[in-house]
Motif scaffolding. Structure first.
Motif, mmCIF file in Angstrom:
data_model
loop_
_atom_site.group_PDB
_atom_site.id
_atom_site.type_symbol
_atom_site.label_atom_id
_atom_site.label_comp_id
_atom_site.label_asym_id
_atom_site.label_seq_id
_atom_site.Cartn_x
_atom_site.Cartn_y
_atom_site.Cartn_z
ATOM 1 N N PHE A 242 21.242 60.112 73.647
ATOM 2 C CA PHE A 242 21.607 59.282 74.807
ATOM 3 C C PHE A 242 22.393 58.048 74.363
ATOM 4 O O PHE A 242 23.431 57.706 74.951
ATOM 5 N N LEU A 243 21.916 57.377 73.314
ATOM 6 C CA LEU A 243 22.617 56.184 72.836
ATOM 7 C C LEU A 243 23.986 56.544 72.263
ATOM 8 O O LEU A 243 24.947 55.771 72.393
ATOM 9 N N TYR A 244 24.080 57.723 71.657
ATOM 10 C CA TYR A 244 25.359 58.143 71.082
ATOM 11 C C TYR A 244 26.380 58.480 72.166
ATOM 12 O O TYR A 244 27.585 58.396 71.931
ATOM 13 N N ILE A 245 25.906 58.857 73.340
ATOM 14 C CA ILE A 245 26.817 58.992 74.485
ATOM 15 C C ILE A 245 27.511 57.658 74.733
ATOM 16 O O ILE A 245 28.723 57.599 74.991
ATOM 17 N N GLY A 249 30.606 58.735 72.747
ATOM 18 C CA GLY A 249 31.137 59.245 74.008
ATOM 19 C C GLY A 249 32.185 58.315 74.585
ATOM 20 O O GLY A 249 33.216 58.760 75.103
ATOM 21 N N SER A 250 31.934 57.010 74.456
ATOM 22 C CA SER A 250 32.918 56.030 74.922
ATOM 23 C C SER A 250 34.186 56.096 74.087
ATOM 24 O O SER A 250 35.302 56.104 74.617
ATOM 25 N N PHE A 251 34.015 56.155 72.765
ATOM 26 C CA PHE A 251 35.183 56.165 71.888
ATOM 27 C C PHE A 251 36.092 57.351 72.169
ATOM 28 O O PHE A 251 37.292 57.197 72.387
ATOM 29 N N ILE A 252 35.508 58.555 72.198
ATOM 30 C CA ILE A 252 36.365 59.728 72.347
ATOM 31 C C ILE A 252 36.862 59.856 73.782
ATOM 32 O O ILE A 252 38.006 60.269 74.027
ATOM 33 N N GLY A 253 36.036 59.486 74.758
ATOM 34 C CA GLY A 253 36.474 59.550 76.153
ATOM 35 C C GLY A 253 37.617 58.603 76.438
ATOM 36 O O GLY A 253 38.626 58.976 77.054
ATOM 37 N N TYR A 254 37.497 57.365 75.967
ATOM 38 C CA TYR A 254 38.567 56.386 76.160
ATOM 39 C C TYR A 254 39.812 56.762 75.358
ATOM 40 O O TYR A 254 40.946 56.544 75.813
ATOM 41 N N SER A 255 39.608 57.317 74.150
ATOM 42 C CA SER A 255 40.752 57.712 73.326
ATOM 43 C C SER A 255 41.596 58.761 74.034
ATOM 44 O O SER A 255 42.828 58.701 74.023
ATOM 45 N N PHE A 256 40.922 59.722 74.651
ATOM 46 C CA PHE A 256 41.636 60.785 75.345
ATOM 47 C C PHE A 256 42.295 60.288 76.620
ATOM 48 O O PHE A 256 43.344 60.788 77.018
ATOM 49 N N ALA A 257 41.680 59.310 77.283
ATOM 50 C CA ALA A 257 42.126 58.908 78.630
ATOM 51 C C ALA A 257 43.056 57.702 78.642
ATOM 52 O O ALA A 257 43.757 57.479 79.641
ATOM 53 N N PHE A 258 43.093 56.920 77.565
ATOM 54 C CA PHE A 258 43.762 55.617 77.584
ATOM 55 C C PHE A 258 45.216 55.717 78.047
ATOM 56 O O PHE A 258 45.660 55.003 78.957
ATOM 57 N N GLY A 259 45.981 56.587 77.416
ATOM 58 C CA GLY A 259 47.399 56.692 77.764
ATOM 59 C C GLY A 259 47.619 57.116 79.200
ATOM 60 O O GLY A 259 48.506 56.603 79.895
ATOM 61 N N LEU A 260 46.795 58.032 79.674
ATOM 62 C CA LEU A 260 46.927 58.511 81.048
ATOM 63 C C LEU A 260 46.549 57.433 82.050
ATOM 64 O O LEU A 260 47.155 57.330 83.126
ATOM 65 N N VAL A 261 45.541 56.616 81.713
ATOM 66 C CA VAL A 261 45.176 55.486 82.575
ATOM 67 C C VAL A 261 46.343 54.501 82.676
ATOM 68 O O VAL A 261 46.675 54.006 83.760
ATOM 69 N N LEU A 262 46.978 54.216 81.542
ATOM 70 C CA LEU A 262 48.108 53.289 81.551
ATOM 71 C C LEU A 262 49.258 53.823 82.400
ATOM 72 O O LEU A 262 49.900 53.073 83.147
ATOM 73 N N GLN A 263 49.521 55.114 82.306
ATOM 74 C CA GLN A 263 50.578 55.713 83.106
ATOM 75 C C GLN A 263 50.241 55.704 84.596
ATOM 76 O O GLN A 263 51.081 55.368 85.437
ATOM 77 N N THR A 264 49.006 56.059 84.913
ATOM 78 C CA THR A 264 48.629 56.260 86.315
ATOM 79 C C THR A 264 48.353 54.953 87.040
ATOM 80 O O THR A 264 48.798 54.756 88.178
ATOM 81 N N GLN A 265 47.607 54.052 86.393
ATOM 82 C CA GLN A 265 47.210 52.825 87.089
ATOM 83 C C GLN A 265 48.227 51.704 86.946
ATOM 84 O O GLN A 265 48.395 50.903 87.865
ATOM 85 N N PHE A 266 48.918 51.658 85.798
ATOM 86 C CA PHE A 266 49.837 50.544 85.566
ATOM 87 C C PHE A 266 51.297 50.973 85.517
ATOM 88 O O PHE A 266 52.163 50.161 85.180
ATOM 89 N N GLY A 267 51.573 52.223 85.834
ATOM 90 C CA GLY A 267 52.959 52.674 85.958
ATOM 91 C C GLY A 267 53.760 52.644 84.679
ATOM 92 O O GLY A 267 54.987 52.503 84.719
ATOM 93 N N ARG A 268 53.099 52.815 83.515
ATOM 94 C CA ARG A 268 53.828 52.808 82.246
ATOM 95 C C ARG A 268 54.579 54.129 82.069
ATOM 96 O O ARG A 268 54.104 55.199 82.483
#
Length: 455
Positions: A242-245, A249-268
């Motif tokens: 649970f703690l490792y989630i 879990g945060s590290f790999i989830g954010y790593s995969f999503a970061f670029g897409l979040v920047l494109q989608t939410q901030f129009g990069r």
């Protein structure tokens, strides 16, 4: 036990006792460090392939006909498969040998890489992209087998440093593939993803070849179904999962999503997103060995609790920035999340062998018998903990997908993450720091009669 480590054919080491200081100084440390080096290299390539679709989606312009929700689901699929294969990968080390499995698992990375080269073009069906994204999950399994293997090579007093370095070197595969993607987009343009994919084929072959000629198998490490059953029944396995989630879990989830979040939410644009995406994963990877070293010195639970408190605060900054549409503040908060998750990754993995050795001491074991019990149970539990933790990355991407699908913003997703980190703080404190606690978890050395909190 002193002298050299006896071997037989196939680079098998017959005897291994890293807790024996004489053996460690004369032979063990040199052999363990050599295996650590090539384990890091193979795991590094594995992480790059696992996170490949966090980069591929940046190449997928409107001509591909896939909306942001569909892209989030592609990377979530890779995350999910990578989490699942961690369990069999953990046990494969004992079945086939750490060196042998490293060679095989490295060569297996050719399958998703070649498949992506074949399909990466407009007009390919979404189902085909999903299948190829799922194949990259084999790269996520490399982490579990690598950590289980290296855990057996090092004594308890060195595990935080060794596991942190092993995992951190592997984690760097995420920002490296993102940097390579940035280089391709900046020089050749977003229409040439095959240049990036082709560059990884010789790297995979080199990693497998070096593992074959430089790594070793440990004969004392054997599949132990009793250890697996015991780990499954132990509440600490699931608490640490649970703690490792919250950390990995945060590290790999954010790593995969970061670029897409920047494109989608901030129009990069793809180039703008790629130029920022690698920063957080890079810093989070580099800091992971520091988290392990701090845990060796001050105790894993203390560092883990402090990490979760800081992650909650950083998430609050991200929520504020998301509501105000401030890219600068958003980047500061998001990069802080990466750094803190990296610290927590190192400290949580240090806790695992300490927990089980503390239980051995509490049962009256001592010396090598306690150390062997700790290695046995921690090795069995690491694959389970790693698999559940990686599922946190799946959760993050699915929460992002739903948030952007319903509101076009990631704000509600970050509010959800904030609540989860608060829960992680409570669990860490209640189980491992509230008196009476497990002294081996939050002090540098285990006392003579440790106690474990009832859970």
């Amino acid at each position: 036990m002193t002298g050299t480590a006896p071997r037989k054919r196939g680079r098998w080491i017959e005897q291994w006792d890293p807790e024996d200081e004489t053996f460690w100084k004369e032979t063990g440390e040199r052999v363990a460090r050599r295996n650590l080096l090539y384990s890091v290299l193979s795991e590094h390539i594995g992480f790059s392939i696992w996170s490949l679709w966090s980069v591929m989606v940046l190449f997928m312009g409107p001509q591909y006909g896939i909306d942001p929700a569909g892209k989030f689901f592609l990377i979530a699929t890779a995350t999910f498969v990578g989490a699942l294969v961690r369990v069999p990968y953990t046990f494969a080390v004992a079945r086939f040998g750490g060196r042998n499995w490293t060679v095989f698992s490295a060569l297996l990375l050719l399958a998703p890489t070649v498949a992506a080269i074949v399909v990466m073009e407009p007009g390919t069906s979404y189902g085909t992209f999903l299948l190829v994204a799922a194949l990259t999950g084999v790269g996520g399994g490399n982490f579990a087998s690598s950590m289980t293997n290296i855990n057996a090579f090092f004594p308890l007093r060195k595990k935080g440093w060794a596991l942190g370095l092993n995992a951190g070197g592997g984690n760097i595969g995420v920002p490296v593939v993102q940097l390579a993607g940035l280089l391709v987009i900046a020089t050749a343009g977003a229409g040439h993803p095959r240049l990036l994919l082709g560059a990884y084929i010789p790297l995979i072959v080199i990693a497998a070849a070096l593992a074959a000629v430089r790594m070793d198998n440990l004969a004392p490490v054997r599949n132990d179904t009793g250890a697996v059953r015991e780990a499954l029944k132990d509440a600490h396995t699931w608490i640490m999962a649970f703690l490792y989630i919250g950390t990995f879990g945060s590290f790999i989830g954010y790593s995969f999503a970061f670029g897409l979040v920047l494109q989608t939410q901030f129009g990069r644009t793809p180039l703008q997103a790629a130029s920022l995406t690698f920063v957080g994963p890079l810093l989070g990877s580099l800091i992971r060995p520091v988290g392990g070293a701090l845990a060796d010195r001050f105790g894993g639970a203390r560092i883990t609790l402090g990490t979760f408190v800081a992650m909650a605060a950083a998430t609050g900054v991200v929520v504020f920035a998301s509501q105000r549409s401030s890219l600068t503040v958003f980047l500061v908060g998001f990069v802080a999340l990466f750094v803190l998750s990296g610290l927590g990754n190192g400290s949580t993995y240090k806790m695992i062998p300490g927990i089980f050795q503390a239980k051995a001491l509490a049962r009256g074991m001592s010396g090598e018998s306690a150390a062997a019990y700790g290695r046995r149970l921690s090795g069995a539990s690491m694959g389970l903990i790693g698999a559940v933790g990686a599922l946190g990355g799946l959760g993050i991407n699915l929460v992002f997908r739903e948030a952007f699908r319903t509101s076009g913003s990631g704000t509600t997703a970050f509010v959800t993450f904030l609540g989860f980190y608060a829960l992680c703080c409570a669990v860490t404190w209640a189980v491992y720091l509230r008196r009476p606690a497990a002294p081996v978890i939050h002090t540098a050395e285990a006392p003579a009669k440790p106690q474990l909190t009832s859970v």
